[in-house]
Motif scaffolding. Structure first.
Motif, short mmCIF file in Angstrom:
data_model
loop_
_atom_site.label_atom_id
_atom_site.label_comp_id
_atom_site.label_asym_id
_atom_site.label_seq_id
_atom_site.Cartn_x
_atom_site.Cartn_y
_atom_site.Cartn_z
N ILE A 138 0.82 -1.21 0.00
CA ILE A 138 0.00 0.00 0.00
C ILE A 138 0.85 1.26 0.00
O ILE A 138 0.49 2.28 -0.60
N GLU A 139 2.03 1.22 0.64
CA GLU A 139 2.87 2.43 0.71
C GLU A 139 3.53 2.74 -0.63
O GLU A 139 4.15 3.80 -0.80
N TYR A 140 3.41 1.83 -1.59
CA TYR A 140 3.99 2.04 -2.91
C TYR A 140 2.93 2.43 -3.95
O TYR A 140 3.21 2.42 -5.15
N SER A 141 1.74 2.80 -3.51
CA SER A 141 0.62 3.10 -4.41
C SER A 141 0.98 4.09 -5.51
O SER A 141 0.57 3.95 -6.66
N HIS A 142 1.75 5.13 -5.15
CA HIS A 142 2.05 6.19 -6.11
C HIS A 142 3.45 6.06 -6.71
O HIS A 142 3.97 7.01 -7.30
N HIS A 143 4.05 4.90 -6.54
CA HIS A 143 5.37 4.65 -7.13
C HIS A 143 5.22 4.13 -8.56
O HIS A 143 4.19 3.57 -8.94
N SER A 144 6.28 4.31 -9.33
CA SER A 144 6.34 3.71 -10.66
C SER A 144 6.75 2.25 -10.52
O SER A 144 7.72 1.95 -9.83
N PRO A 145 6.03 1.33 -11.17
CA PRO A 145 6.42 -0.09 -11.10
C PRO A 145 7.85 -0.33 -11.57
O PRO A 145 8.51 -1.27 -11.12
N ASN A 146 8.35 0.52 -12.47
CA ASN A 146 9.70 0.34 -13.02
C ASN A 146 10.78 0.47 -11.96
O ASN A 146 11.91 0.00 -12.15
N LYS A 147 10.45 1.12 -10.83
CA LYS A 147 11.44 1.35 -9.79
C LYS A 147 11.35 0.31 -8.66
O LYS A 147 12.05 0.42 -7.66
N LEU A 148 10.50 -0.68 -8.84
CA LEU A 148 10.32 -1.71 -7.82
C LEU A 148 11.26 -2.88 -8.06
O LEU A 148 11.71 -3.11 -9.19
N SER A 149 11.53 -3.65 -7.01
CA SER A 149 12.31 -4.89 -7.15
C SER A 149 11.45 -5.96 -7.82
O SER A 149 10.22 -5.81 -7.95
N GLY A 150 12.07 -7.06 -8.19
CA GLY A 150 11.33 -8.15 -8.82
C GLY A 150 10.24 -8.70 -7.92
O GLY A 150 9.11 -8.95 -8.37
N ARG A 155 4.39 -8.92 -6.44
CA ARG A 155 3.32 -8.68 -5.48
C ARG A 155 2.28 -7.71 -6.04
O ARG A 155 1.08 -7.85 -5.79
N VAL A 156 2.73 -6.74 -6.83
CA VAL A 156 1.79 -5.84 -7.51
C VAL A 156 0.95 -6.62 -8.52
O VAL A 156 -0.26 -6.41 -8.65
N ALA A 157 1.59 -7.53 -9.26
CA ALA A 157 0.86 -8.36 -10.23
C ALA A 157 -0.20 -9.20 -9.51
O ALA A 157 -1.33 -9.34 -10.00
N ILE A 158 0.15 -9.74 -8.35
CA ILE A 158 -0.81 -10.53 -7.57
C ILE A 158 -1.96 -9.62 -7.09
O ILE A 158 -3.13 -10.01 -7.15
N ALA A 159 -1.62 -8.40 -6.65
CA ALA A 159 -2.65 -7.45 -6.20
C ALA A 159 -3.60 -7.13 -7.35
O ALA A 159 -4.82 -6.99 -7.14
N GLY A 160 -3.05 -6.99 -8.57
CA GLY A 160 -3.89 -6.70 -9.72
C GLY A 160 -4.90 -7.79 -9.99
O GLY A 160 -6.06 -7.52 -10.36
N VAL A 161 -4.50 -9.03 -9.78
CA VAL A 161 -5.43 -10.15 -9.94
C VAL A 161 -6.43 -10.17 -8.78
O VAL A 161 -7.63 -10.35 -8.97
N MET A 162 -5.93 -9.94 -7.55
CA MET A 162 -6.81 -9.97 -6.38
C MET A 162 -7.88 -8.89 -6.44
O MET A 162 -8.99 -9.07 -5.92
N ALA A 163 -7.58 -7.74 -7.06
CA ALA A 163 -8.55 -6.64 -7.15
C ALA A 163 -9.78 -7.03 -7.97
O ALA A 163 -10.84 -6.41 -7.84
N MET A 177 11.93 -15.98 -11.61
CA MET A 177 12.87 -14.94 -12.01
C MET A 177 13.33 -14.07 -10.83
O MET A 177 13.93 -13.01 -11.03
N LEU A 178 13.03 -14.52 -9.61
CA LEU A 178 13.30 -13.69 -8.44
C LEU A 178 14.51 -14.20 -7.65
O LEU A 178 14.85 -15.38 -7.69
N ASP A 179 15.12 -13.28 -6.89
CA ASP A 179 16.18 -13.67 -5.98
C ASP A 179 15.55 -14.26 -4.71
O ASP A 179 14.32 -14.22 -4.55
N PRO A 180 16.36 -14.85 -3.81
CA PRO A 180 15.78 -15.50 -2.61
C PRO A 180 14.87 -14.60 -1.79
O PRO A 180 13.82 -15.06 -1.30
N ASN A 181 15.22 -13.32 -1.62
CA ASN A 181 14.36 -12.42 -0.86
C ASN A 181 13.03 -12.19 -1.56
O ASN A 181 11.96 -12.17 -0.93
N GLY A 182 13.08 -12.02 -2.88
CA GLY A 182 11.86 -11.85 -3.66
C GLY A 182 10.97 -13.07 -3.59
O GLY A 182 9.74 -12.97 -3.47
#
Length: 286
Positions: A138-150, A155-163, A177-182
């Motif tokens: 939620i705190e990234y609502s006004h961020h550009s997706p291009n500046k997010l980690s994988g 998680r944004v893609a999952i939110a888009g489906v959940m909406a 395609m994600l690193d261990p933290n992702g």
């Protein structure tokens, strides 16, 4: 009947020559039977080319059966009039989040799906906020997706489906395609949606450690389901999984090797806690 049911399901990839003559037919899905209950966390495993992604795309009616039948909430996926409702019932998250994210702001991207299915504007933003909260973005609502980690993008893609408020969500190797933290972020999100929102989850993966908490596991090979059961039952068959070109969780492998060396370790150890408990019993019996 469960929310997802398949009976003798087939999907064939057909290649033709320049004369439109059939040269080859590959049975990517070959006689699959499934019965998935609402609210379950289901994992589908298999090496590359086993047919698991083709199966996933059929659940979302991106591909239509060439044989047998697949029902989503009692709707036959092969009937064109059902496709729209099927895609509202079973949302899809793909391997690469960049293939699903299209807007310049996170909140706009999450709102794209509900807008397309005709949700009233006042309700769209409620859904956007709820979905972003549910995936911790939620705190990234006004961020550009291009500046997010994988992991954040996924998680944004999952939110888009959940909406779009689907009853079932199909995830086709969402952490590949994600690193261990992702990977950890996305898995925690998926498990939370399943437990708290009671969303039916079908996770397609080849990472064994992602499925230890699933309700049921299906293992595919050559388009067929060759093994199924609870995670403990499936991972008790280490040799068979290796024959199918699959790994097992590291802790399961260690317990198996110790048992082969003569220690009385149980089959199907899935977690470090289970391993330590079993090992302590062995030490206590010395």
């Amino acid at each position: 009947m469960g929310i997802i049911k398949a009976a003798k399901l087939f999907y064939d990839y057909v290649s033709k020559n320049e004369h439109d003559e059939i040269e080859d037919v590959v049975h990517a899905v070959a006689g699959v039977d499934l019965d998935i209950e609402a609210g379950q966390f289901i994992a589908v495993l298999g090496h590359n080319g086993s047919g698991k992604s083709t199966l996933a795309k059929q659940i979302n009616a991106l591909l239509f059966p060439t044989g047998g039948t697949l029902w989503v909430k009692n709707m036959d996926t092969s009937e064109p009039e059902n496709v729209w409702k099927i895609r509202q019932t079973a949302g899809m998250v793909f391997q690469n989040p960049d293939n699903q994210i299209i807007a310049s702001l996170v909140e706009e991207d999450v709102g794209f799906g509900p807008e397309n299915i005709g949700v009233p504007t006042k309700d769209i933003w409620k859904r956007v906020n709820q979905s972003l909260k549910s995936v911790g973005m939620i705190e990234y609502s006004h961020h550009s997706p291009n500046k997010l980690s994988g992991g954040q993008k996924q998680r944004v893609a999952i939110a888009g489906v959940m909406a779009m408020e689907p009853e079932c969500i199909v995830l086709d190797e969402p952490t590949a395609m994600l690193d261990p933290n992702g990977r950890k972020e996305v898995l925690e999100t998926i498990r939370q949606l399943n437990k708290e929102k009671k969303v039916t989850v079908i996770l397609i993966t080849h990472y064994m450690d992602e499925v230890v908490h699933a309700d049921h596991v299906y293992v595919m090979d050559d388009g067929k389901i060759v093994l199924s059961g609870k995670p403990k039952d499936v991972f008790s068959q280490v040799e068979l999984l290796k024959e199918l070109r699959l790994d097992v969780p590291q802790v399961t492998e260690l317990a198996y090797e110790l048992k082969q060396a003569g220690l009385s370790m149980p089959d199907g150890v899935l977690t470090i806690e289970e391993f330590l408990e079993a090992f302590e019993k062995i030490k206590g019996g010395e």
